[in-house]
Design a protein around this motif. Structure first.
Motif, PDB file in Angstrom:
ATOM      1  N   GLY A  86       0.818  -1.213   0.000  1.00 60.69           N
ATOM      2  CA  GLY A  86       0.000   0.000   0.000  1.00 60.69           C
ATOM      3  C   GLY A  86       0.847   1.256   0.000  1.00 60.69           C
ATOM      4  N   ALA A  87       0.579   2.126   0.989  1.00 64.30           N
ATOM      5  CA  ALA A  87       1.259   3.426   1.041  1.00 64.30           C
ATOM      6  C   ALA A  87       2.782   3.297   1.125  1.00 64.30           C
ATOM      7  CB  ALA A  87       0.737   4.214   2.238  1.00 64.30           C
ATOM      8  N   LYS A  88       3.283   2.200   1.737  1.00 61.76           N
ATOM      9  CA  LYS A  88       4.743   2.029   1.850  1.00 61.76           C
ATOM     10  C   LYS A  88       5.405   1.910   0.478  1.00 61.76           C
ATOM     11  CE  LYS A  88       5.250  -0.005   6.484  1.00 61.76           C
ATOM     12  NZ  LYS A  88       3.878   0.004   7.025  1.00 61.76           N
ATOM     13  N   LEU A  89       4.648   1.441  -0.519  1.00 63.86           N
ATOM     14  CA  LEU A  89       5.193   1.359  -1.890  1.00 63.86           C
ATOM     15  C   LEU A  89       4.778   2.569  -2.722  1.00 63.86           C
ATOM     16  CD1 LEU A  89       4.983  -2.253  -3.406  1.00 63.86           C
ATOM     17  CD2 LEU A  89       6.886  -1.137  -2.264  1.00 63.86           C
ATOM     18  N   GLY A  90       4.080   3.525  -2.088  1.00 65.64           N
ATOM     19  CA  GLY A  90       3.594   4.677  -2.853  1.00 65.64           C
ATOM     20  C   GLY A  90       2.426   4.293  -3.748  1.00 65.64           C
ATOM     21  N   ARG A  91       1.612   3.369  -3.263  1.00 65.21           N
ATOM     22  CA  ARG A  91       0.421   2.943  -4.027  1.00 65.21           C
ATOM     23  C   ARG A  91      -0.818   3.172  -3.168  1.00 65.21           C
ATOM     24  NH1 ARG A  91       2.845  -2.726  -6.596  1.00 65.21           N
ATOM     25  NH2 ARG A  91       4.673  -1.738  -7.553  1.00 65.21           N
ATOM     26  N   ALA A  92      -1.982   2.877  -3.739  1.00 67.88           N
ATOM     27  CA  ALA A  92      -3.239   3.092  -3.004  1.00 67.88           C
ATOM     28  C   ALA A  92      -3.127   2.447  -1.628  1.00 67.88           C
ATOM     29  CB  ALA A  92      -4.388   2.474  -3.790  1.00 67.88           C
ATOM     30  N   LYS A  93      -3.550   3.187  -0.569  1.00 65.00           N
ATOM     31  CA  LYS A  93      -3.283   2.685   0.782  1.00 65.00           C
ATOM     32  C   LYS A  93      -4.060   1.409   1.115  1.00 65.00           C
ATOM     33  CE  LYS A  93      -6.264   5.873   3.461  1.00 65.00           C
ATOM     34  NZ  LYS A  93      -6.715   6.887   2.521  1.00 65.00           N
ATOM     35  N   SER A  94      -5.046   1.074   0.281  1.00 64.61           N
ATOM     36  CA  SER A  94      -5.794  -0.163   0.529  1.00 64.61           C
ATOM     37  C   SER A  94      -4.983  -1.418   0.178  1.00 64.61           C
ATOM     38  CB  SER A  94      -7.112  -0.144  -0.246  1.00 64.61           C
ATOM     39  OG  SER A  94      -6.886   0.249  -1.582  1.00 64.61           O
ATOM     40  N   GLY A  95      -3.795  -1.254  -0.431  1.00 64.25           N
ATOM     41  CA  GLY A  95      -2.976  -2.424  -0.744  1.00 64.25           C
ATOM     42  C   GLY A  95      -3.622  -3.294  -1.811  1.00 64.25           C
ATOM     43  N   THR A  96      -3.431  -4.601  -1.739  1.00 60.56           N
ATOM     44  CA  THR A  96      -3.869  -5.502  -2.812  1.00 60.56           C
ATOM     45  C   THR A  96      -5.198  -6.188  -2.499  1.00 60.56           C
ATOM     46  OG1 THR A  96      -1.553  -5.908  -3.348  1.00 60.56           O
ATOM     47  CG2 THR A  96      -3.167  -7.450  -4.258  1.00 60.56           C
ATOM     48  N   PHE A  97      -5.243  -6.895  -1.377  1.00 61.42           N
ATOM     49  CA  PHE A  97      -6.440  -7.692  -1.055  1.00 61.42           C
ATOM     50  C   PHE A  97      -7.618  -6.801  -0.671  1.00 61.42           C
ATOM     51  CE2 PHE A  97      -2.945 -10.696  -0.478  1.00 61.42           C
ATOM     52  CZ  PHE A  97      -3.414 -11.800  -1.168  1.00 61.42           C
ATOM     53  N   ARG A  98      -7.315  -5.718   0.055  1.00 62.09           N
ATOM     54  CA  ARG A  98      -8.387  -4.786   0.434  1.00 62.09           C
ATOM     55  C   ARG A  98      -8.961  -4.119  -0.821  1.00 62.09           C
ATOM     56  NH1 ARG A  98     -12.210  -3.412   2.418  1.00 62.09           N
ATOM     57  NH2 ARG A  98     -12.783  -1.391   3.242  1.00 62.09           N
ATOM     58  N   THR A  99      -8.081  -3.795  -1.770  1.00 65.12           N
ATOM     59  CA  THR A  99      -8.558  -3.211  -3.038  1.00 65.12           C
ATOM     60  C   THR A  99      -9.488  -4.196  -3.743  1.00 65.12           C
ATOM     61  OG1 THR A  99      -6.555  -1.884  -3.288  1.00 65.12           O
ATOM     62  CG2 THR A  99      -7.827  -2.288  -5.287  1.00 65.12           C
ATOM     63  N   ALA A 100      -9.103  -5.479  -3.748  1.00 62.32           N
ATOM     64  CA  ALA A 100      -9.947  -6.506  -4.378  1.00 62.32           C
ATOM     65  C   ALA A 100     -11.328  -6.542  -3.716  1.00 62.32           C
ATOM     66  CB  ALA A 100      -9.277  -7.869  -4.281  1.00 62.32           C
ATOM     67  N   ASP A 101     -11.357  -6.450  -2.380  1.00 67.99           N
ATOM     68  CA  ASP A 101     -12.636  -6.442  -1.654  1.00 67.99           C
ATOM     69  C   ASP A 101     -13.483  -5.232  -2.053  1.00 67.99           C
ATOM     70  OD1 ASP A 101     -12.300  -8.773  -0.268  1.00 67.99           O
ATOM     71  OD2 ASP A 101     -12.023  -7.882   1.710  1.00 67.99           O
ATOM     72  N   VAL A 102     -12.844  -4.079  -2.209  1.00 68.15           N
ATOM     73  CA  VAL A 102     -13.580  -2.857  -2.538  1.00 68.15           C
ATOM     74  C   VAL A 102     -14.125  -2.936  -3.975  1.00 68.15           C
ATOM     75  CG1 VAL A 102     -13.352  -0.361  -2.909  1.00 68.15           C
ATOM     76  CG2 VAL A 102     -12.329  -1.415  -0.892  1.00 68.15           C
ATOM     77  N   VAL A 103     -13.293  -3.426  -4.899  1.00 67.42           N
ATOM     78  CA  VAL A 103     -13.709  -3.544  -6.301  1.00 67.42           C
ATOM     79  C   VAL A 103     -14.846  -4.564  -6.430  1.00 67.42           C
ATOM     80  CG1 VAL A 103     -12.920  -4.429  -8.552  1.00 67.42           C
ATOM     81  CG2 VAL A 103     -11.496  -2.837  -7.283  1.00 67.42           C
ATOM     82  N   GLY A 104     -14.807  -5.571  -5.594  1.00 68.40           N
ATOM     83  CA  GLY A 104     -15.778  -6.673  -5.692  1.00 68.40           C
ATOM     84  C   GLY A 104     -15.075  -7.892  -6.272  1.00 68.40           C
ATOM     85  N   LEU A 105     -15.068  -8.992  -5.517  1.00 69.59           N
ATOM     86  CA  LEU A 105     -14.317 -10.175  -5.969  1.00 69.59           C
ATOM     87  C   LEU A 105     -14.934 -10.776  -7.231  1.00 69.59           C
ATOM     88  CD1 LEU A 105     -13.400 -11.856  -2.542  1.00 69.59           C
ATOM     89  CD2 LEU A 105     -12.284 -10.003  -3.774  1.00 69.59           C
ATOM     90  N   ASP A 106     -16.266 -10.586  -7.407  1.00 70.11           N
ATOM     91  CA  ASP A 106     -16.908 -11.085  -8.635  1.00 70.11           C
ATOM     92  C   ASP A 106     -16.418 -10.284  -9.847  1.00 70.11           C
ATOM     93  OD1 ASP A 106     -18.153  -8.864  -7.498  1.00 70.11           O
ATOM     94  OD2 ASP A 106     -20.149  -9.385  -8.229  1.00 70.11           O
ATOM     95  N   THR A 107     -16.283  -8.954  -9.650  1.00 69.31           N
ATOM     96  CA  THR A 107     -15.795  -8.090 -10.736  1.00 69.31           C
ATOM     97  C   THR A 107     -14.365  -8.482 -11.096  1.00 69.31           C
ATOM     98  OG1 THR A 107     -17.151  -6.317  -9.832  1.00 69.31           O
ATOM     99  CG2 THR A 107     -15.475  -5.666 -11.433  1.00 69.31           C
ATOM    100  N   LEU A 108     -13.539  -8.669 -10.059  1.00 64.66           N
ATOM    101  CA  LEU A 108     -12.150  -9.075 -10.302  1.00 64.66           C
ATOM    102  C   LEU A 108     -12.130 -10.424 -11.029  1.00 64.66           C
ATOM    103  CD1 LEU A 108      -9.115  -8.566  -9.827  1.00 64.66           C
ATOM    104  CD2 LEU A 108      -9.333  -9.759  -7.645  1.00 64.66           C
ATOM    105  N   GLY A 109     -12.968 -11.338 -10.565  1.00 62.94           N
ATOM    106  CA  GLY A 109     -13.047 -12.666 -11.198  1.00 62.94           C
ATOM    107  C   GLY A 109     -13.415 -12.555 -12.667  1.00 62.94           C
ATOM    108  N   HIS A 110     -14.325 -11.615 -12.964  1.00 57.81           N
ATOM    109  CA  HIS A 110     -14.762 -11.426 -14.354  1.00 57.81           C
ATOM    110  C   HIS A 110     -13.602 -10.948 -15.234  1.00 57.81           C
ATOM    111  CE1 HIS A 110     -17.339 -10.358 -17.723  1.00 57.81           C
ATOM    112  NE2 HIS A 110     -16.578  -9.272 -17.816  1.00 57.81           N
ATOM    113  N   VAL A 111     -12.824  -9.969 -14.712  1.00 49.21           N
ATOM    114  CA  VAL A 111     -11.700  -9.425 -15.491  1.00 49.21           C
ATOM    115  C   VAL A 111     -10.654 -10.525 -15.720  1.00 49.21           C
ATOM    116  CG1 VAL A 111      -9.870  -7.683 -15.530  1.00 49.21           C
ATOM    117  CG2 VAL A 111     -12.085  -7.097 -14.591  1.00 49.21           C
TER     118      VAL A 111
END
Length: 799
Positions: A226-251
């Motif tokens: 997340g923020a430690k890499l200068g990226r969205a502070k939600s990191g990777t898995f939290r971002t997936a939760d926010v986007v929606g795991l079904d949406t991620l699965g679709h992409v």
């Protein structure tokens, strides 16, 4: 040059994205019609009306002012297709199914106007395949226009032509998206998932694969990525939760179905843990559980091995945290590569996977390396793009390490790095970005930036590592510079004042700089613009007066030593207001306390949509004392035009008493911090251009400062009436006793003190009242608690 003006937009599909795109058009004052299927019961437009209503509840808010929801026109495909005729742009935003989109296109095609641009907001389907069945004429006006979620806040829009799209259509659309909607446009090839999702979703998959390999839990991975890499502070898995795991699965499924020949095909398998969550209906934030689950106030994380949720909050190891704080990117990458700590090895692995992937795919997915970097910065919230990171970390050395890992079978694909990485222009330059442009493998050349007329409005375009573009910190001709301010110009008759203090706080040195800039502007220029070099990167306009700078004064001379500084600030603001040339405040980001007071005294304000403005002094136990309350009283008197001033005071007074901050420039107009004729700019990169145009226009129209005139106040009747309201709030437990005291003082200032209702006062009278109460509060132990609390924790203390 011919004008391309979008008079009306139609959005097809009132789902999450469609409704929010429509909302952002309304923010930008573009009339919009939102379409969906006719409702089976109740009014035919029921589906759309519900979606419009829902816009008011969403957070972050899609509308700059939620009352504007009524401006979206509702329509359905059964009764209203004739309305499409009057639209200059139609954006289709229905679910990601080729068959559904084709059915809809058949329905709407006969109603599309002869010059209308038709675009799909698909996040990854083939634009060429979508245009199947169109006649040649409509094919020429069809393209992809992919907004990122949430559309108001995400800067990126990908523009995707087909082989048949007319070039001028894309140029027109790029101009509209850039200036009117305030976006950063990247042109993408018509390949699956385009650029940002292709690279970004691969990055998420690689992160999940490497996290499992190194045995890291999702909360630790999110802290690392997340923020430690200068990226969205939600990191990777939290971002997936926010986007929606079904949406991620679709992409991911799109990648599996369309990229079978891709050398990284093996990495596109849906991670078993993700498949299991989707299957069980745990789709992330919208269902209350995904990789994380909120139980009461606790956030639990998924333990994949147990298949259950356990306590979260895991963090990066201290050693790795220290490596990530290293300022030199070369040393940082070396340390990660050499690390024996699993977290360090994991981080090197995800960097290596990203570098490997973008090098192999650059030629097929983007025109040049710049487009990949901007797509990731603007679409995924990275501070630095992947090619920039590679270049800054030492191009040749990193390339050699990546090759070593590929040869050793450690990478996610055995595909070799392309030859251009090691030879020719890129090797000579030690990277893909140069002042001449960014590298294109297809052309084996440096591709310069777009020279469309719209970019002439951007004095400073977004910069990349290695491109050495003009920066607002150093460009132009400096007239004066010290540690606090820079006073400079660009040879166009307008002087610019830029603050250099942290958070652009107003220190005594900044006050001196304001005085100096004003004297210079009145002598030699048509106007003065107050603008800061990081305005387009989310920097603040000003976080207010510099409390830290007051401490030494306070320690050495007590409260008395501070009074002259408050006077100086008041005088500086008054000097701006009554300057003989127009002063324009170019506002973006936070404008709090003294920052808000500063802009209230400018002749005009040009504000970016994302401007968060408010008088917040009560948070540190003080009242505004830089003329903010005086301006509230003066404006109320003007609005009242001889009627009851209190009616116009009540609202604005309350904003100061409760430290209300606008959530957009549109809301700041509602709160009275911006006036109706102030200009709202949607692209922060255009802020300086528009502010200078305004300053010159005002001067050329014969600008004169306002005349100093006395004005009526509501007097003791006003402060008593407001005081009664405060008493109720205190007795009802809504505010503390100290808040009540602050509120009463603010009421007394805006009412003009203990004088007859309707008495005429001048501005100095109110400034003296502001200062008197400010000094009194500085001596108060509760205020001192609040100030120390804010300085130590950055958070307001409620006492």
């Amino acid at each position: 040059m011919s004008n391309f003006i979008v008079k009306k937009v139609a959005v097809l599909g009132a789902g999450v994205m469609g409704a929010q795109i429509a909302a952002h058009c309304i923010n930008a004052r573009v009339p919009v019609i939102l379409f969906d299927l006719p409702a089976k019961e109740g009014p035919k437009n029921g589906i759309v009306l519900k979606a419009i209503e829902n816009l008011k509840k969403l957070s972050p808010a899609p509308l700059g002012n939620k009352d504007d929801a009524v401006l979206i026109q509702a329509a359905n495909y059964e009764e209203n297709l004739d309305l499409l005729q009057e639209c200059d742009l139609i954006i289709e935003a229905i679910a990601e199914r080729m068959d559904w989109k084709h059915d809809l296109y058949k329905k709407v095609a006969p109603h599309i106007g002869a010059n209308t641009i038709f675009a799909s907001n698909t996040s990854g389907l083939s634009i060429t395949a979508l245009s199947d069945g169109f006649d040649a004429e409509l094919k020429g006006r069809f393209c992809g226009v992919h907004f990122f979620n949430p559309p108001r806040y995400m800067h990126l829009v990908e523009l995707i032509p087909t082989g048949a799209t007319a070039p001028h259509i894309l140029d027109q659309l790029e101009g509209f998206l850039t200036t009117t909607l305030g976006k950063g446009v990247v042109r993408a090839f018509d390949t699956p998932n385009f650029i940002a999702n292709r690279v970004g979703v691969f990055g998420m998959l690689a992160t999940m694969i490497e996290a499992e390999k190194y045995g890291l839990s999702c909360d630790v991975v999110d802290d690392l990525t997340g923020a430690k890499l200068g990226r969205a502070k939600s990191g990777t898995f939290r971002t997936a939760d926010v986007v929606g795991l079904d949406t991620l699965g679709h992409v991911i499924r799109t990648m599996q179905e369309t990229l079978k020949e891709d050398p990284f095909y093996g990495a596109y398998a849906t991670p078993p843990v993700l498949a299991k969550l989707i299957e069980s209906g745990a789709l992330g934030q919208k269902t209350g559980a995904g990789f994380y689950k909120k139980v009461g106030k606790d956030i639990l994380r998924l333990d994949a091995a147990k298949g259950d949720y356990v306590a979260g909050g895991g963090k990066a190891d201290e050693l790795i945290g220290r490596i990530l704080k290293e300022k030199d990117p070369v040393k940082k990458m070396q340390a990660l590569r050499a690390s024996t700590n699993p977290q360090g090895q994991f981080l090197w692995a995800i960097f290596r996977d990203a570098f490997h992937y973008i090098a192999v795919h650059l030629e097929s997915i983007a025109d040049n390396a710049r487009d990949i970097d901007f797509a990731m910065r603007w679409g995924f919230g990275w501070n630095v793009g992947p090619f920039e990171t590679w270049q800054a970390s030492g191009w040749q050395q990193v390339a050699a390490w990546v090759k070593e890992d590929i040869d050793a079978g450690k990478a996610l694909s055995s595909a070799p790095l392309p030859a251009w990485v090691f030879e020719g222009p890129v090797a000579q330059n030690a990277g893909v970005h140069t002042p001449q442009g960014s590298y294109s493998p297809k052309k084996n050349a440096w591709v310069p930036r777009s020279d469309l007329p719209v970019y002439r409005r951007q004095a400073f375009r977004a910069q990349l590592v290695g491109d050495n573009g003009a920066s607002g910190k150093t460009a132009g001709t400096t007239v004066f510079e010290d540690d606090a301010v820079r006073i400079w110009h660009q040879d166009d008759e307008v002087l610019i004042l830029s603050f250099k203090t942290k958070m652009h706080v107003i220190s005594p040195e900044v006050v001196e700089g304001m005085k100096r800039a004003l004297a210079e502007a009145e002598k030699n220029y048509k106007g003065l613009v107050i603008w800061h070099a990081d305005a387009a990167e989310g920097g603040p306009f000003s976080a207010g007066a510099d409390l830290q700078a007051m401490l030494p004064l306070f320690m050495s001379g007590g409260v008395k030593a501070i009074e002259p500084e408050v006077s100086r600030l008041q005088n500086a603001h008054m000097a701006l207001k009554y300057a003989n040339v127009p002063v324009v405040a170019a506002v973006a980001g936070l404008a709090l306390g003294g920052g808000c007071e500063l802009l209230l005294h400018a002749a005009k304000r040009v504000a970016a949509l994302e401007s968060y403005i408010g008088l917040v002094e009560v948070g540190v136990g003080l009242i505004p004392a830089g003329g903010g309350l005086k301006e509230i009283a003066l404006r109320a008197a003007k609005q009242a035009k001889g009627t009851d001033i209190l009616q116009f005071l009540k609202e604005t007074y309350m904003h100061a008493a409760t430290a209300a901050v606008s959530k957009s420039a549109l809301e700041a107009q509602q709160l009275g911090y911006l006036s109706a004729d102030d200009v709202i700019v949607f692209n922060p990169h255009e802020l300086l251009h528009v502010a200078k145009v305004e300053a010159r226009a005002m001067y050329d129209a014969g600008y004169r400062p306002p005349l100093r005139a006395p004005f009526p106040v509501s007097g003791r009747y006003g402060s008593a009436t407001i005081g009664a309201q405060l008493l109720n709030m205190r007795d009802g437990g809504f505010i503390s006793a100290h808040d009540y005291k602050l509120g009463s003082m603010i009421a007394d200032v805006v009412a003009g003190g203990d004088i007859e209702p309707g008495s005429l006062v001048n501005e100095q009278w109110l400034l003296d009242l502001e200062r008197k109460y400010f000094m009194e509060l500085l001596n108060h132990p509760k205020t001192q608690e609040r100030i120390m609390g804010m300085m130590q924790t950055g958070k307001p203390v409620r006492n």
